[in-house]
Design a protein around this motif. Structure first.
Motif, PDB file in Angstrom:
ATOM      1  N   GLY A 169       0.806  -1.209   0.000  1.00  0.00           N
ATOM      2  CA  GLY A 169       0.000   0.000   0.000  1.00  0.00           C
ATOM      3  C   GLY A 169       0.840   1.259   0.000  1.00  0.00           C
ATOM      4  N   GLN A 170       2.086   1.152   0.531  1.00  0.00           N
ATOM      5  CA  GLN A 170       2.966   2.313   0.544  1.00  0.00           C
ATOM      6  C   GLN A 170       3.531   2.619  -0.840  1.00  0.00           C
ATOM      7  OE1 GLN A 170       3.283   3.977   3.393  1.00  0.00           O
ATOM      8  NE2 GLN A 170       1.959   2.493   4.413  1.00  0.00           N
ATOM      9  N   HIS A 171       3.507   1.622  -1.726  1.00  0.00           N
ATOM     10  CA  HIS A 171       4.134   1.783  -3.036  1.00  0.00           C
ATOM     11  C   HIS A 171       3.128   1.938  -4.166  1.00  0.00           C
ATOM     12  CE1 HIS A 171       7.877   0.848  -1.051  1.00  0.00           C
ATOM     13  NE2 HIS A 171       7.383  -0.289  -0.616  1.00  0.00           N
ATOM     14  N   LEU A 172       1.841   2.024  -3.850  1.00  0.00           N
ATOM     15  CA  LEU A 172       0.849   2.214  -4.900  1.00  0.00           C
ATOM     16  C   LEU A 172       1.070   3.548  -5.613  1.00  0.00           C
ATOM     17  CD1 LEU A 172      -2.480   0.986  -3.272  1.00  0.00           C
ATOM     18  CD2 LEU A 172      -1.094  -0.191  -4.974  1.00  0.00           C
ATOM     19  N   LEU A 173       0.737   3.572  -6.880  1.00  0.00           N
ATOM     20  CA  LEU A 173       0.830   4.793  -7.679  1.00  0.00           C
ATOM     21  C   LEU A 173      -0.564   5.383  -7.850  1.00  0.00           C
ATOM     22  CD1 LEU A 173       3.251   3.371 -10.388  1.00  0.00           C
ATOM     23  CD2 LEU A 173       3.853   4.760  -8.402  1.00  0.00           C
ATOM     24  N   TRP A 174      -0.700   6.660  -7.549  1.00  0.00           N
ATOM     25  CA  TRP A 174      -1.974   7.362  -7.654  1.00  0.00           C
ATOM     26  C   TRP A 174      -1.799   8.499  -8.659  1.00  0.00           C
ATOM     27  CZ3 TRP A 174      -5.977   5.705  -4.318  1.00  0.00           C
ATOM     28  CH2 TRP A 174      -5.584   4.809  -3.318  1.00  0.00           C
ATOM     29  N   LYS A 175      -2.670   8.566  -9.631  1.00  0.00           N
ATOM     30  CA  LYS A 175      -2.524   9.584 -10.674  1.00  0.00           C
ATOM     31  C   LYS A 175      -3.886  10.158 -11.025  1.00  0.00           C
ATOM     32  CE  LYS A 175      -0.641  10.437 -15.279  1.00  0.00           C
ATOM     33  NZ  LYS A 175       0.114   9.861 -16.426  1.00  0.00           N
ATOM     34  N   SER A 176      -3.941  11.498 -11.096  1.00  0.00           N
ATOM     35  CA  SER A 176      -5.172  12.157 -11.521  1.00  0.00           C
ATOM     36  C   SER A 176      -5.176  12.266 -13.047  1.00  0.00           C
ATOM     37  CB  SER A 176      -5.276  13.546 -10.902  1.00  0.00           C
ATOM     38  OG  SER A 176      -6.345  14.260 -11.485  1.00  0.00           O
ATOM     39  N   HIS A 177      -6.306  11.946 -13.659  1.00  0.00           N
ATOM     40  CA  HIS A 177      -6.472  12.125 -15.097  1.00  0.00           C
ATOM     41  C   HIS A 177      -7.388  13.300 -15.403  1.00  0.00           C
ATOM     42  CE1 HIS A 177      -4.111   8.719 -16.217  1.00  0.00           C
ATOM     43  NE2 HIS A 177      -4.879   7.848 -15.581  1.00  0.00           N
ATOM     44  N   GLY A 178      -7.572  14.195 -14.441  1.00  0.00           N
ATOM     45  CA  GLY A 178      -8.318  15.420 -14.682  1.00  0.00           C
ATOM     46  C   GLY A 178      -9.823  15.219 -14.658  1.00  0.00           C
ATOM     47  N   ARG A 179     -10.519  16.244 -15.144  1.00  0.00           N
ATOM     48  CA  ARG A 179     -11.980  16.238 -15.149  1.00  0.00           C
ATOM     49  C   ARG A 179     -12.484  15.661 -16.474  1.00  0.00           C
ATOM     50  NH1 ARG A 179     -14.469  19.341 -11.414  1.00  0.00           N
ATOM     51  NH2 ARG A 179     -16.170  19.947 -12.792  1.00  0.00           N
ATOM     52  N   TRP A 180     -13.540  14.842 -16.375  1.00  0.00           N
ATOM     53  CA  TRP A 180     -14.102  14.173 -17.545  1.00  0.00           C
ATOM     54  C   TRP A 180     -15.601  14.396 -17.594  1.00  0.00           C
ATOM     55  CZ3 TRP A 180     -11.885  10.382 -21.088  1.00  0.00           C
ATOM     56  CH2 TRP A 180     -10.491  10.334 -21.025  1.00  0.00           C
ATOM     57  N   ARG A 181     -16.123  14.339 -18.797  1.00  0.00           N
ATOM     58  CA  ARG A 181     -17.560  14.356 -19.024  1.00  0.00           C
ATOM     59  C   ARG A 181     -18.000  12.959 -19.447  1.00  0.00           C
ATOM     60  NH1 ARG A 181     -20.624  18.919 -17.540  1.00  0.00           N
ATOM     61  NH2 ARG A 181     -19.249  20.738 -17.659  1.00  0.00           N
ATOM     62  N   PHE A 182     -19.074  12.467 -18.818  1.00  0.00           N
ATOM     63  CA  PHE A 182     -19.632  11.168 -19.178  1.00  0.00           C
ATOM     64  C   PHE A 182     -21.034  11.364 -19.737  1.00  0.00           C
ATOM     65  CE2 PHE A 182     -16.179   8.941 -17.706  1.00  0.00           C
ATOM     66  CZ  PHE A 182     -15.876   9.150 -16.372  1.00  0.00           C
ATOM     67  N   LYS A 183     -21.321  10.632 -20.777  1.00  0.00           N
ATOM     68  CA  LYS A 183     -22.648  10.703 -21.371  1.00  0.00           C
ATOM     69  C   LYS A 183     -23.697  10.293 -20.341  1.00  0.00           C
ATOM     70  CE  LYS A 183     -25.293   9.124 -25.387  1.00  0.00           C
ATOM     71  NZ  LYS A 183     -25.270   8.262 -26.613  1.00  0.00           N
ATOM     72  N   GLY A 184     -24.724  11.125 -20.206  1.00  0.00           N
ATOM     73  CA  GLY A 184     -25.790  10.824 -19.252  1.00  0.00           C
ATOM     74  C   GLY A 184     -25.514  11.301 -17.845  1.00  0.00           C
ATOM     75  N   VAL A 185     -24.297  11.830 -17.579  1.00  0.00           N
ATOM     76  CA  VAL A 185     -23.965  12.355 -16.253  1.00  0.00           C
ATOM     77  C   VAL A 185     -23.810  13.865 -16.391  1.00  0.00           C
ATOM     78  CG1 VAL A 185     -22.332  12.289 -14.339  1.00  0.00           C
ATOM     79  CG2 VAL A 185     -22.810  10.205 -15.642  1.00  0.00           C
TER      80      VAL A 185
END
Length: 875
Positions: free
Chosen positions: A176-192
């Motif tokens: 758990g200390q070595h997991l990689l976390w990355k943001s891919h920014g804001r997205w638009r989803f159809k129907g949301v």
């Protein structure tokens, strides 16, 4: 039931009425149809069966509920970390499944947290193909959009689930200390309707860590000013604005700091002409920051240990660069660099929060005061401001913080002496540490932390009588301790004064400070002592975190817990990790893992490599008994007694019990009785002293000696031990002693011809956490009452819990040798009881097993007689 009632039943919510907050995981196996075409029907069917076994095992481990499946799956979890753990293990498991077939199995995964509504379909609907449980709600399509957006092998996680999973990642252990976390920014989803922030999480070398491509159902929400048509015009304008803006207002950087993230405290830069401030103010910064439950501070011992692994000299200054490297190595999110200087005739205390990756200053705070004595108040002001900027709520800062002069000392000389004591303690220079702590309390008798330091040193040196006065002084000054240290003091006071209440104190401390290693380790140890291994494991695993300076000991504790649960491969893995971290006490326990499985060749090889661990005598004696090597067991026990002959240590007393077991099994019953009586006498003698640091162990040793003597036909010791222990009410409230005393009383009743009374005492003790000898006593009580099926149940339990036999805590593992012997003797006992009940074929089968454990030619006379009686009764 009429039709209306049946419909109402079938459409009732599956769990409870109304929407429920759940973690949803949606997965899709990539190119599954092409896989069948490539492998063929038979090979593909075999692969998919293996896939189903993988999913079932992960469901059980991560407590997931499978709702729907085809090429993909929909699962519900109570917590995001469980869903993430499933997804990580599933991703890695697919790669392992595909390798033998030379195919690369990958899945897309989407993880979200939201409200769902569940209900059961009718039995008729299920029979014609409907799912047993339906799940609906806006959270389901959201998880579906994440999944379909993901690349093969990618786990995408919503902004709702990410902080919850990120904070709990420590529960996954070291990985758990070595997991990689990355943001891919804001997205638009159809129907949301609203744009959604999405994140990726994965393991190095497994996760793609690439931004998914846009599709007609999911696309990145790029602001107008970043779109290609506007970029050309913006470039020139931005250049002009940026140039002027740089001089007007420099942008303030940020750092992604989450609750319970770690910081490294760099060495104080002292720019004054007062050397006294060097150590004292650095220690004051640490004391002030450690009051936070939001910010975790890497211990000085851990930072120096990492410095050594970096092959740096012990006295290397922890400046911006070195501290940043330590932070990166140990998974700390930030570095705090404190400074004290004289500015305009005033003493300025300042601190910078540094991003270790770029070594840039993210935040900076300072406070001015008049004279050196103002520095403590300034440190409080600076650390409070930093804690707020790192995300801690102002109310929490105010609630969890006390002024430094109150929780440490206003005397800077005393504070410096304490700081030097802390450094010496971290370097295991106990005599030096004690002198500095004593100097600190001479300079300020109200310095509670320094009294606590003295207690800790004395207890570490196993000098409990000297630790008690320091403990009492600290208790008298409890209001001069920060909340965490006050709770730590309370827990230690319970260890001394009310051992049965100590576990509750440690658990309370661990719940409020979930990264405080003393609380986690002592909680896990106390639970393991009571054989509550399942309860102990989470605490032990949390304490193996990279940031724990004693994580090697924690890995050893994890190994002991797994061994007690008969999880041998996990125990071996934990002990091996502890050994790699140079905790060499794990070597004998690692050998015990093999011996418990009757892998005696590797066990003996491991034991032969142990040179300086005198506690290894316990395993040497037990393993020799396990293999019917009686002379070897006696030789090891006598060597152990000779080595400790001049000591009055508890270990010297405890060794008398394995020695007695070896003598008894060798046929020297008289000497075995003498050793048991000597063990009981020594234990009771120490218990009668003004203070016995080993009171719990001594009481357990006395009871163990009485129990052993009962087996040898000497019941006179029982009454003496029970009577003497009755004078120690506080000690005898300890749970394992309550149980062991009950076993002794039950055996006394059975021997006196009252087996039913014995069962009334023993049966309530079977809780799933019972001691090994409780089951031995139950076997005999059931045999005396003619309950054959219950007898055989105890026999099987004793045969199957050899890990517990080798690792059960209490009285310094004084019963280990007897437990191990009973794991074999139970088979002979089964043969005897089966023969007596006319089940001769079963009796001979048990006897055959017993002969494999202890060959007939190795048996002492009294065991040969018992074996021959079984054969005679079976003919």
């Amino acid at each position: 039931m009429n039709a209306v009632e049946r419909v109402a039943r079938d459409n009732a919510p599956a769990e409870r009425g109304g929407p429920q907050l759940r973690t949803l995981l949606l997965t899709d196996l990539v190119d599954s149809t092409a896989l069948v075409e490539r492998l063929g029907d038979t090979a593909a069917a075999e692969l998919f069966r293996a896939h189903d076994r993988l999913v079932l095992g992960l469901q059980q481990h991560w407590r997931g509920r499978l709702i729907d499946r085809s090429d993909g799956m929909l699962l519900l979890f109570e917590r995001p970390i469980d869903g993430l753990g499933f997804a990580l293990d599933y991703t890695r498991g697919l790669l392992e499944l595909g390798a033998p077939h030379n195919v690369e199995l990958k899945a897309r995964a989407g993880l979200h947290v939201g409200e769902v509504l569940t209900w059961r379909n009718s039995d008729d609907a299920v029979r014609v193909g409907a799912k047993p449980v339906e799940v609906e709600g806006l959270a389901k399509p959201m998880a579906g959009r994440l999944m379909t957006t993901a690349l093969p092998g990618q786990i995408l996680i919503s902004a709702v689930a990410e902080p919850l999973a990120h904070r709990a990642a420590r529960e996954l252990g070291e990985r758990g200390q070595h997991l990689l976390w990355k943001s891919h920014g804001r997205w638009r989803f159809k129907g949301v309707p609203e744009a959604q922030q999405i994140f990726e999480v994965g393991e190095p070398g497994v996760a793609p860590l690439r931004t998914p491509p846009n599709t007609n159902k999911a696309w990145r929400d790029i602001p107008l000013w970043r779109r290609p048509a506007a970029l050309a015009t913006e470039v020139a304008l931005l250049a002009v604005i940026a140039l002027g803006g740089w001089f007007i207002a420099r942008p303030q950087p940020a750092i992604a700091f989450n609750e319970r993230d770690w910081v490294v405290l760099a060495d104080l830069r002292n720019l004054t002409d007062q050397p006294l401030l060097d150590d004292s103010l650095e220690q004051a910064f640490r004391i002030s920051l450690e009051q936070s439950r939001h910010v975790n501070v890497l211990s000085d011992l851990k930072t120096r240990d990492t410095l050594a692994r970096m092959q740096r000299a012990p006295g290397t200054e922890l400046d911006r660069a070195i501290a940043s490297e330590i932070a990166i190595r140990d998974g700390a999110r930030a570095v705090i660099l404190p400074t004290v200087a004289e500015v305009g005739g005033r003493v300025r205390v300042s601190a910078e929060v540094i991003d270790p990756n770029s070594q840039t200053t993210v935040y900076a705070e300072y406070a001015d005061g008049k004279g050196a004595v103002s520095a403590l108040a300034s440190i409080d002001e600076v650390t409070a401001a930093l804690r707020e900027k790192l995300g801690e709520a102002l109310a929490a800062v105010e609630q969890d913080s006390a002024p430094l002069p109150q929780v440490s000392t206003e005397n800077l000389d005393a504070l410096r002496a304490y700081a030097l004591g802390q450094k010496a303690y971290g370097q295991a220079q106990m005599d030096k540490a004690l002198r500095f702590y004593q100097r600190a309390t001479q300079l300020d008798p109200q310095f509670a932390l320094a009294w606590l330091g003295q207690m800790r040193v004395q207890f570490s040196e196993q000098n409990a009588p000297a630790a008690v006065p320091a403990l009492r002084q600290a208790q008298a000054l409890r209001e001069h301790l920060a909340p965490r240290e006050a709770m730590y003091l309370d827990a230690w006071a319970a260890e001394f004064d009310a051992p049965s209440k100590a576990l509750g104190k440690w658990q309370e401390l661990a719940s409020l400070y979930p990264d405080y290693w003393p609380a986690l380790g002592n909680t896990a140890n106390a639970l393991a002592w009571q054989s509550k291994f399942e309860d102990a494991l989470p605490f032990a695993l949390r304490s193996t975190a990279l940031q724990n300076e004693l994580s090697a000991i924690s890995h050893d504790l994890v190994g002991r817990i797994h061994l007690g649960m008969e999880q041998y491969s996990l125990a071996a893995e934990a002990f091996d990790q502890a050994l790699r971290m140079q905790f060499f006490s794990s070597a004998r326990r690692r050998a015990g893992v093999e011996a418990a499985q009757r892998h005696f060749v590797p066990a003996q090889r491991m034991m032969s490599e142990i040179n300086q661990d005198r506690y290894a005598y316990l395993e040497r004696i037990s393993m020799a008994i396990d293999q019917a090597r009686w002379s070897e067991a006696r030789s090891a026990s006598q060597a152990a007694l000779r080595e400790t002959d001049a000591e009055d240590s508890f270990f010297a007393r405890a060794l008398l019990m394995p020695a007695a077991t070896a003598d008894w099994l060798s046929g020297n019953e008289s000497r075995a009785k003498d050793s048991a009586r000597a063990a009981a006498a020594g234990a009771l003698s120490f218990l009668a002293a003004d203070y016995d640091a080993d009171a719990i162990d001594d009481a357990g040793l006395a009871l163990s000696a009485a129990l052993f003597s009962q087996r040898l036909g000497d019941s006179s010791l029982t009454q003496e031990v029970l009577a003497k222990l009755g004078e120690h009410d506080e000690v005898m409230e300890f749970p394992s002693l309550v149980e062991l005393a009950a076993v002794v009383r039950a055996e006394r009743a059975r021997i006196a011809g009252h087996p039913a009374e014995a069962l009334k005492i023993l049966e309530p003790l079977v809780t799933g956490h019972e001691r090994y000898q409780t089951r031995v006593a139950l076997l005999e009580a059931y045999a005396a009452t003619g309950q054959l099926s219950s007898v055989l149940e105890q026999v099987r339990w004793l045969q199957q819990h050899r890990g517990l036999a080798y690792i059960e805590q209490g009285c310094g593992q004084c019963l280990q040798a007897l437990n191990v012997a009973d794991s074999n003797l139970a088979t002979l006992r089964a043969a005897e009881i089966l023969a007596a009940n006319g089940r001769t074929r079963d009796a001979l089968r048990e006897l055959k097993s017993f002969d494999r454990f202890w060959p007939v030619e190795t048996l002492p006379t009294y065991l040969r007689v018992r074996r021959s009686a079984v054969i005679a009764a079976s003919n």
